[in-house]
Design an enzyme around this catalytic site. Structure first.
Site, short mmCIF file in Angstrom:
data_model
loop_
_atom_site.label_atom_id
_atom_site.label_comp_id
_atom_site.label_asym_id
_atom_site.label_seq_id
_atom_site.Cartn_x
_atom_site.Cartn_y
_atom_site.Cartn_z
CG LEU A 37 51.77 17.16 20.18
CD1 LEU A 37 51.33 15.83 19.56
CD2 LEU A 37 51.20 18.34 19.38
N GLY A 113 58.40 27.62 15.44
CA GLY A 113 57.88 28.28 14.24
C GLY A 113 58.02 29.79 14.34
N GLY A 180 47.18 34.07 43.67
CA GLY A 180 46.15 33.82 42.66
C GLY A 180 45.83 32.33 42.60
CG HIS A 440 18.01 13.90 49.48
ND1 HIS A 440 18.58 14.96 50.16
CD2 HIS A 440 17.80 12.92 50.39
CE1 HIS A 440 18.68 14.63 51.44
NE2 HIS A 440 18.23 13.40 51.60
#
Ligand code: FAD
Length: 461
Positions: A37, A113, A180, A440
């Site tokens: 999961l 599945g 990348g 700030h």
């Protein structure tokens, strides 16, 4: 045979989020997961990489602190303990997902599945095979690393992002093929662990999906920490040296070739969608990806697809947003995906974060726009952090001052980008941004500075 209103294949950030949203409509939901999961993001992607990048940040801070008068002695680290912490973070989050799915009475079916025919899925685990039926199916099968057809790679030893998180010892050097987002994040991780890193990138710059100034800034910072970056360079062959280590043959744009010896080789040249589980459906494709509309519907009624399998951004938060849309539509609602403000984050040092259009995209779309770039060098908080490399770049349309895109490089920008996302999401203008009081000292003051300067009313720039 068990029957469900909605069955989801894949338990990554696209699939498990879709399952939870579908259950909130009172639907009977099944979630099928072949491995773990949380999918790629939790187990082999976002979370393990960010855990290791946190270690890099700490090591870097300790090293830097010497110049501030803080000495800790020689920095020592244990790869084993670092990887153990990464596993603990993953486990905790995975348990959290399990708990949520259980709470919502979602049937989690462990196994692979396969859609055998319309509405029927065969779930196969080691021990059993079970057929279920569902009125609606959401495909969230994700993607896997591309292994390019470089000669010699079939007999070489190499890592991908799926395997590098299980590395047992630090290599004496690392060649990363592909500059990348995934490649540069690993460059940061390994260079902070004192592994000499070389990035080989075929294009003319690293992180080519981002603003060219962001690429330039990151390349400068990576080089400063010892990373070698070879752009306009491709790997033509992988051989072995006499010690049995990988020897990478490279070719520059001008045809010049050379060889690089390396202790390890990491491939990060992109990800391909997992589509074999539903090939029987013969869905319309968009290149290698499943074609969907803005409702996340595929070419087959009652079948939806979300996440990396549909291509586009290939980001976890986009997969989840698509999962929410698909679940709502499968449950009978009508919802479209809104992609005007998709934040993109690179967790390197310095970080890169962006949202909306780049200058190039704004030009292509025919906007009349003005760009304002404000460097971090004058930002008080950045100086206190001793992390002054970076900038905020704001792109706004000249007619109404609508903010079209923001790119930021610097510390904490991956947290800060949400403010800019909110402005783009709500079609906010530069005037509105410049009239907002920013705290700030914060790095976020530079967003205000960029907006004020865009209007010609900058205080510090
Ligand atoms: P996945 O997360 O790939 O999940 C798909 C799941 O489906 C998998 O668990 C798989 O086992 C299962 N599955 C596949 N086929 C079947 C089947 N037939 N039956 C049952 N189960 C099946 N994105 C970000 O937004 N931020 C980041 O910082 C970030 N960092 C990354 C770092 C790395 C190193 C990598 C590799 C990726 C990173 N990503 C990041 C991308 C992000 O992981 C993916 O965009 C996201 O996981 C896609 O979600 P998904 O649900 O579509 O697919």
């Amino acid at each position: 045979m068990s029957t469900y209103d909605i069955a989801i294949i894949g338990g990554g950030p696209g699939g498990y989020v879709a399952a939870i949203r579908a259950a909130s409509y009172g639907k009977r939901v099944a979630l099928i997961e072949a491995k773990d999961l949380g999918g790629t993001c939790l187990n082999r992607g976002c979370i393990p990489s960010k855990t290791l990048l946190r270690h890099s940040e700490v090591i870097e801070t300790i090293e830097k602190a010497k110049a501030w008068g803080i000495e800790t002695g020689e920095v020592q680290f244990s790869l084993e303990k670092m990887l153990k912490r990464k596993d603990q973070v993953i486990e905790r989050l995975r348990n959290g997902i399990s708990y949520l799915l259980k709470k919502d009475k979602i049937d989690v079916l462990q196994g692979y599945g396969t859609v055998t025919e319309r509405g029927t899925i065969l779930v196969k685990d080691k021990e059993y095979g079970k057929k279920i039926q569902a009125e609606h199916i959401i495909l969230a099968t994700g993607s896997e690393p591309v292994v390019p057809g470089i000669p010699g790679l079939d007999t070489a030893t190499y890592y991908t992002s799926d395997t590098i998180f299980h590395i047992e010892e630090l290599p004496r050097s690392l060649v990363i093929v592909g500059g990348g987002i995934i490649g540069v994040e690993f460059a940061c991780i390994f260079s902070s662990l004192n592994v000499p890193v070389t990035i080989i990138e075929m294009g003319n710059r690293i992180v080519p999906s981002e603003d060219p100034d962001a690429s330039k800034q990151l390349a400068k910072s990576l080089k400063k920490r010892g990373v070698t970056i070879l752009t306009n360079t491709k790997v033509t062959k992988v051989l072995k040296n006499e010690k049995g280590e990988e020897l990478v043959e490279i070719e520059k744009e001008n045809g010049e070739t050379s060889q690089l010896e390396t202790g390890a080789l990491l491939l990060s040249v992109g990800r391909k969608p997992n589509t074999t589980a539903f090939s029987s459906l013969h869905l319309k494709m968009d290149g290698p990806f499943v074609l969907v509309d803005e409702y996340m519907r595929t070419s087959m009624p009652s079948v939806y697809a979300v996440g990396d399998v549909v291509g586009g951004w290939q980001l976890a938060h986009v997969a989840s947003a698509e999962g929410v849309v698909a679940a709502a539509n499968a449950a009978g609602d009508e919802t479209k995906l809104d992609t005007r403000a998709v934040p993109r984050c690179v967790y390197t040092s310095p970080e890169i974060a962006s949202v909306g259009l780049t200058e190039e995209e704004a030009k292509k779309k025919g906007y009349r726009f003005k760009v304002q770039k404000v460097d971090l060098a004058g930002n008080g908080k950045a100086l206190t952090l001793d992390e002054k490399e970076g900038f905020v770049k704001l792109i706004a349309d000249t007619k109404y001052g609508e903010i079209l895109g923001v790119t930021m490089v610097g510390p904490h920008v991956t947290e800060m980008i949400t403010e800019s996302s909110a402005f783009i999401h709500l079609e906010g203008t530069v005037d509105e941004l410049a009239s907002m009081i920013h705290p700030h000292p914060t790095v976020s003051e530079n967003i205000y500075e960029a907006a004020a300067a865009w209007l010609g009313k900058g205080i510090h720039s």
